[in-house]
Write a protein that holds these residues in place. Structure first.
Motif, PDB file in Angstrom:
ATOM      1  N   ALA A   1     -65.125   2.098  48.848  1.00 16.35           N
ATOM      2  CA  ALA A   1     -63.615   1.882  48.989  1.00 16.35           C
ATOM      3  C   ALA A   1     -63.026   2.805  48.087  1.00 16.35           C
ATOM      4  CB  ALA A   1     -63.043   0.380  49.045  1.00 16.35           C
ATOM      5  N   THR A   2     -61.813   3.141  48.411  1.00 17.20           N
ATOM      6  CA  THR A   2     -60.843   3.981  47.610  1.00 17.20           C
ATOM      7  C   THR A   2     -59.472   3.069  47.239  1.00 17.20           C
ATOM      8  OG1 THR A   2     -60.130   5.515  49.477  1.00 17.20           O
ATOM      9  CG2 THR A   2     -61.896   6.197  48.168  1.00 17.20           C
ATOM     10  N   GLY A   3     -59.041   3.501  46.254  1.00 16.13           N
ATOM     11  CA  GLY A   3     -57.708   2.908  46.217  1.00 16.13           C
ATOM     12  C   GLY A   3     -56.951   3.547  45.095  1.00 16.13           C
ATOM     13  N   GLY A   4     -55.332   3.138  44.702  1.00 15.23           N
ATOM     14  CA  GLY A   4     -54.840   3.879  43.846  1.00 15.23           C
ATOM     15  C   GLY A   4     -54.855   3.048  42.492  1.00 15.23           C
ATOM     16  N   THR A   5     -55.554   2.008  42.319  1.00  9.83           N
ATOM     17  CA  THR A   5     -55.634   1.275  41.009  1.00  9.83           C
ATOM     18  C   THR A   5     -57.123   0.517  41.120  1.00  9.83           C
ATOM     19  OG1 THR A   5     -54.937  -0.382  39.622  1.00  9.83           O
ATOM     20  CG2 THR A   5     -54.388  -0.725  42.067  1.00  9.83           C
ATOM     21  N   ALA A   6     -57.455   0.411  40.014  1.00  7.88           N
ATOM     22  CA  ALA A   6     -58.959  -0.178  39.555  1.00  7.88           C
ATOM     23  C   ALA A   6     -58.712  -1.635  39.879  1.00  7.88           C
ATOM     24  CB  ALA A   6     -59.559  -0.071  38.335  1.00  7.88           C
ATOM     25  N   ARG A   7     -57.579  -2.332  39.985  1.00 10.69           N
ATOM     26  CA  ARG A   7     -57.216  -3.853  40.236  1.00 10.69           C
ATOM     27  C   ARG A   7     -57.895  -4.185  41.550  1.00 10.69           C
ATOM     28  NH1 ARG A   7     -52.371  -2.619  37.391  1.00 10.69           N
ATOM     29  NH2 ARG A   7     -51.259  -2.426  39.711  1.00 10.69           N
ATOM     30  N   HIS A   8     -57.884  -3.327  42.641  1.00 11.74           N
ATOM     31  CA  HIS A   8     -58.354  -3.513  43.921  1.00 11.74           C
ATOM     32  C   HIS A   8     -59.759  -3.684  43.930  1.00 11.74           C
ATOM     33  CE1 HIS A   8     -54.565  -4.058  45.328  1.00 11.74           C
ATOM     34  NE2 HIS A   8     -54.032  -2.965  45.356  1.00 11.74           N
ATOM     35  N   SER A   9     -60.560  -3.406  42.758  1.00 11.80           N
ATOM     36  CA  SER A   9     -61.971  -3.028  42.933  1.00 11.80           C
ATOM     37  C   SER A   9     -62.915  -4.107  43.606  1.00 11.80           C
ATOM     38  CB  SER A   9     -62.725  -2.629  41.602  1.00 11.80           C
ATOM     39  OG  SER A   9     -62.506  -3.692  40.450  1.00 11.80           O
ATOM     40  N   LEU A  10     -62.303  -5.525  43.462  1.00 15.31           N
ATOM     41  CA  LEU A  10     -63.008  -6.779  44.087  1.00 15.31           C
ATOM     42  C   LEU A  10     -62.861  -6.531  45.429  1.00 15.31           C
ATOM     43  CD1 LEU A  10     -61.752  -9.345  41.399  1.00 15.31           C
ATOM     44  CD2 LEU A  10     -63.951  -8.235  41.647  1.00 15.31           C
ATOM     45  N   VAL A  11     -62.328  -6.036  46.256  1.00 16.67           N
ATOM     46  CA  VAL A  11     -62.296  -5.834  47.431  1.00 16.67           C
ATOM     47  C   VAL A  11     -63.854  -5.714  48.222  1.00 16.67           C
ATOM     48  CG1 VAL A  11     -61.910  -3.241  47.843  1.00 16.67           C
ATOM     49  CG2 VAL A  11     -61.199  -4.703  49.554  1.00 16.67           C
ATOM     50  N   LEU A  12     -64.576  -4.764  47.324  1.00 19.21           N
ATOM     51  CA  LEU A  12     -65.755  -4.709  47.857  1.00 19.21           C
ATOM     52  C   LEU A  12     -66.654  -6.273  48.014  1.00 19.21           C
ATOM     53  CD1 LEU A  12     -66.986  -1.724  45.380  1.00 19.21           C
ATOM     54  CD2 LEU A  12     -66.536  -1.599  47.940  1.00 19.21           C
ATOM     55  N   ASP A  13     -66.384  -7.041  46.780  1.00 21.57           N
ATOM     56  CA  ASP A  13     -67.261  -8.133  46.991  1.00 21.57           C
ATOM     57  C   ASP A  13     -66.513  -9.546  47.929  1.00 21.57           C
ATOM     58  OD1 ASP A  13     -69.672  -7.600  45.606  1.00 21.57           O
ATOM     59  OD2 ASP A  13     -68.425  -7.551  43.856  1.00 21.57           O
ATOM     60  N   HIS A  14     -65.070  -9.282  47.895  1.00 19.59           N
ATOM     61  CA  HIS A  14     -64.504 -10.501  48.349  1.00 19.59           C
ATOM     62  C   HIS A  14     -63.815  -9.921  50.139  1.00 19.59           C
ATOM     63  CE1 HIS A  14     -63.896 -12.995  45.028  1.00 19.59           C
ATOM     64  NE2 HIS A  14     -63.810 -11.939  44.286  1.00 19.59           N
TER      65      HIS A  14
END
Length: 199
Positions: free
Chosen positions: A109-122
Protein backbone atom coordinates in the motif's frame (compact mmCIF):
# COMPACT_ATOMS: atom_id res chain seq x y z
CA UNK A 1 4.79 -19.13 -14.09
CA UNK A 2 2.39 -16.23 -14.29
CA UNK A 3 2.51 -13.23 -11.97
CA UNK A 4 -0.46 -10.86 -11.98
CA UNK A 5 -0.11 -7.37 -10.52
CA UNK A 6 -3.24 -5.48 -9.43
CA UNK A 7 -2.68 -1.74 -9.02
CA UNK A 8 -5.45 0.50 -7.67
CA UNK A 9 -3.67 3.80 -8.21
CA UNK A 10 -5.88 6.55 -9.58
CA UNK A 11 -3.44 9.19 -10.81
CA UNK A 12 -0.94 9.19 -13.67
CA UNK A 13 1.85 8.87 -12.70
CA UNK A 14 0.94 6.94 -9.58
CA UNK A 15 3.07 6.10 -6.54
CA UNK A 16 0.92 2.97 -6.20
CA UNK A 17 1.91 1.83 -9.69
CA UNK A 18 5.54 2.77 -8.99
CA UNK A 19 5.55 0.52 -5.92
CA UNK A 20 3.86 -2.25 -7.91
CA UNK A 21 6.54 -1.97 -10.61
CA UNK A 22 9.38 -2.12 -8.09
CA UNK A 23 7.91 -5.20 -6.43
CA UNK A 24 7.43 -6.84 -9.84
CA UNK A 25 11.02 -6.15 -10.86
CA UNK A 26 12.28 -7.64 -7.58
CA UNK A 27 10.24 -10.83 -8.12
CA UNK A 28 11.49 -11.10 -11.71
CA UNK A 29 15.03 -10.93 -10.38
CA UNK A 30 14.41 -14.10 -8.37
CA UNK A 31 12.34 -16.34 -10.62
CA UNK A 32 11.26 -16.32 -14.28
CA UNK A 33 7.66 -15.10 -14.53
CA UNK A 34 5.29 -13.81 -17.18
CA UNK A 35 3.81 -10.58 -15.84
CA UNK A 36 0.36 -9.09 -16.45
CA UNK A 37 -0.50 -5.74 -14.86
CA UNK A 38 -4.12 -4.82 -14.17
CA UNK A 39 -4.81 -1.11 -13.69
CA UNK A 40 -8.11 -0.93 -11.82
CA UNK A 41 -8.78 2.72 -12.74
CA UNK A 42 -9.22 1.52 -16.35
CA UNK A 43 -11.87 -0.98 -15.18
CA UNK A 44 -13.77 1.28 -12.76
CA UNK A 45 -16.92 1.59 -14.89
CA UNK A 46 -17.07 -2.15 -15.63
CA UNK A 47 -16.55 -2.96 -11.95
CA UNK A 48 -19.45 -0.67 -10.98
CA UNK A 49 -21.66 -2.20 -13.67
CA UNK A 50 -20.77 -5.71 -12.50
CA UNK A 51 -21.74 -4.79 -8.94
CA UNK A 52 -25.17 -3.60 -10.12
CA UNK A 53 -26.03 -6.12 -12.85
CA UNK A 54 -23.92 -9.16 -11.94
CA UNK A 55 -22.21 -9.44 -15.34
CA UNK A 56 -18.58 -8.47 -16.03
CA UNK A 57 -17.71 -6.54 -19.18
CA UNK A 58 -15.15 -7.94 -21.62
CA UNK A 59 -12.08 -6.25 -20.09
CA UNK A 60 -13.14 -6.97 -16.50
CA UNK A 61 -13.83 -10.62 -17.35
CA UNK A 62 -10.31 -10.91 -18.80
CA UNK A 63 -8.82 -9.33 -15.65
CA UNK A 64 -10.77 -11.66 -13.36
CA UNK A 65 -9.65 -14.66 -15.40
CA UNK A 66 -6.02 -13.51 -15.26
CA UNK A 67 -6.14 -13.24 -11.46
CA UNK A 68 -7.81 -16.65 -11.17
CA UNK A 69 -5.19 -18.35 -13.37
CA UNK A 70 -2.16 -16.60 -11.83
CA UNK A 71 0.52 -18.51 -9.94
CA UNK A 72 1.10 -15.47 -7.75
CA UNK A 73 -0.41 -12.05 -7.14
CA UNK A 74 0.88 -8.62 -6.13
CA UNK A 75 -1.93 -6.39 -4.86
CA UNK A 76 -1.21 -2.69 -4.27
CA UNK A 77 -3.66 -0.01 -3.15
CA UNK A 78 -3.49 3.61 -2.09
CA UNK A 79 -4.80 4.33 1.40
CA UNK A 80 -8.04 6.30 1.68
CA UNK A 81 -9.67 6.99 5.07
CA UNK A 82 -7.25 4.59 6.81
CA UNK A 83 -8.12 1.60 4.60
CA UNK A 84 -7.82 0.25 1.05
CA UNK A 85 -9.58 2.18 -1.68
CA UNK A 86 -13.20 1.45 -2.60
CA UNK A 87 -12.13 0.59 -6.15
CA UNK A 88 -9.63 -1.97 -4.82
CA UNK A 89 -12.24 -3.59 -2.57
CA UNK A 90 -14.89 -3.57 -5.31
CA UNK A 91 -12.59 -5.48 -7.67
CA UNK A 92 -12.08 -8.25 -5.12
CA UNK A 93 -15.81 -8.18 -4.34
CA UNK A 94 -16.64 -9.21 -7.92
CA UNK A 95 -13.89 -11.86 -8.04
CA UNK A 96 -15.10 -15.43 -7.52
CA UNK A 97 -14.77 -16.17 -3.81
CA UNK A 98 -12.55 -19.25 -4.37
CA UNK A 99 -10.33 -17.68 -7.05
CA UNK A 100 -7.51 -16.90 -4.60
CA UNK A 101 -7.68 -20.08 -2.52
CA UNK A 102 -4.11 -21.25 -1.87
CA UNK A 103 -2.63 -18.55 -4.11
CA UNK A 104 0.50 -16.68 -2.92
CA UNK A 105 -0.22 -12.96 -2.54
CA UNK A 106 2.08 -10.05 -1.74
CA UNK A 107 0.18 -7.11 -0.24
CA UNK A 108 1.36 -3.51 -0.48
CA UNK A 109 0.00 0.00 0.00
CA UNK A 110 0.97 3.64 -0.46
CA UNK A 111 -0.04 6.66 1.57
CA UNK A 112 0.85 10.22 2.43
CA UNK A 113 1.98 9.43 5.96
CA UNK A 114 3.59 6.54 7.81
CA UNK A 115 0.70 6.62 10.31
CA UNK A 116 -1.37 4.54 7.89
CA UNK A 117 1.12 1.66 7.67
CA UNK A 118 -1.07 -0.58 9.86
CA UNK A 119 -3.50 -0.80 6.94
CA UNK A 120 -1.49 -3.83 5.82
CA UNK A 121 -2.29 -5.86 8.93
CA UNK A 122 -5.68 -4.39 9.84
CA UNK A 123 -7.32 -4.26 6.39
CA UNK A 124 -5.40 -5.98 3.59
CA UNK A 125 -4.23 -9.11 5.41
CA UNK A 126 -7.72 -9.94 6.81
CA UNK A 127 -9.27 -9.39 3.35
CA UNK A 128 -6.93 -11.84 1.64
CA UNK A 129 -7.09 -14.31 4.53
CA UNK A 130 -10.88 -14.32 4.11
CA UNK A 131 -10.34 -15.06 0.40
CA UNK A 132 -8.15 -18.05 1.47
CA UNK A 133 -5.00 -16.66 -0.13
CA UNK A 134 -1.52 -17.42 1.22
CA UNK A 135 -0.29 -13.92 2.16
CA UNK A 136 3.50 -13.56 2.36
CA UNK A 137 4.79 -12.53 5.81
CA UNK A 138 6.26 -9.21 4.67
CA UNK A 139 3.84 -6.55 3.49
CA UNK A 140 5.23 -3.35 1.97
CA UNK A 141 3.93 0.11 2.88
CA UNK A 142 5.41 3.19 1.24
CA UNK A 143 4.66 6.63 2.67
CA UNK A 144 5.66 9.76 0.78
CA UNK A 145 8.85 10.12 2.84
CA UNK A 146 9.89 6.50 2.17
CA UNK A 147 10.76 7.09 -1.49
CA UNK A 148 14.52 7.38 -1.70
CA UNK A 149 14.96 6.67 2.01
CA UNK A 150 16.55 3.70 3.75
CA UNK A 151 14.36 0.70 4.46
CA UNK A 152 11.95 0.60 1.52
CA UNK A 153 14.28 -1.19 -0.94
CA UNK A 154 15.07 -3.81 1.71
CA UNK A 155 11.37 -4.41 2.43
CA UNK A 156 10.67 -4.71 -1.29
CA UNK A 157 13.45 -7.26 -1.74
CA UNK A 158 12.40 -9.30 1.30
CA UNK A 159 8.74 -9.42 0.27
CA UNK A 160 9.63 -10.27 -3.33
CA UNK A 161 11.85 -13.12 -2.15
CA UNK A 162 9.04 -14.54 -0.06
CA UNK A 163 6.56 -14.38 -2.95
CA UNK A 164 9.00 -15.90 -5.44
CA UNK A 165 9.80 -18.76 -3.05
CA UNK A 166 6.11 -19.52 -2.49
CA UNK A 167 5.39 -19.39 -6.22
CA UNK A 168 8.22 -21.83 -6.94
CA UNK A 169 7.11 -24.11 -4.12
CA UNK A 170 3.47 -24.19 -5.19
CA UNK A 171 4.05 -24.48 -8.95
CA UNK A 172 3.28 -27.81 -10.56
CA UNK A 173 6.65 -28.09 -12.28
CA UNK A 174 7.94 -31.05 -10.27
CA UNK A 175 8.00 -34.52 -11.78
CA UNK A 176 5.23 -36.98 -10.89
CA UNK A 177 5.91 -39.01 -7.76
CA UNK A 178 6.95 -42.65 -8.07
CA UNK A 179 5.84 -45.44 -5.78
CA UNK A 180 9.27 -45.78 -4.15
CA UNK A 181 9.76 -42.02 -3.58
CA UNK A 182 10.14 -40.94 0.01
CA UNK A 183 7.42 -38.52 1.01
CA UNK A 184 8.60 -35.70 3.23
CA UNK A 185 6.07 -33.39 4.84
CA UNK A 186 7.44 -30.00 5.88
CA UNK A 187 5.17 -28.00 8.20
CA UNK A 188 4.14 -24.62 6.81
CA UNK A 189 5.74 -22.81 9.77
CA UNK A 190 9.12 -24.35 8.86
CA UNK A 191 8.68 -23.34 5.21
CA UNK A 192 8.04 -19.74 6.26
CA UNK A 193 11.00 -19.80 8.66
CA UNK A 194 13.25 -20.86 5.76
CA UNK A 195 12.21 -17.73 3.86
CA UNK A 196 13.34 -15.36 6.61
CA UNK A 197 16.81 -13.88 6.14
CA UNK A 198 19.44 -15.15 8.55
CA UNK A 199 21.51 -12.72 10.60
Amino acid sequence: MKLVVVSAGLSVPSSTRLLADRLTTAVQGRTPVDVEVIELRELAVEIAQNLTNGFPGRRLAAALEAVTEADGLIAVTPVFSASYSGLFKSFFDVLDRDALAGKPVLIAATGGTARHSLVLDHALRPLFSYLKAVVVPTGVYAASEDWGAEGLPERIERAAGELAALMRGLSGTTRPAKADDEVKVVPFAEQLAALRPTA
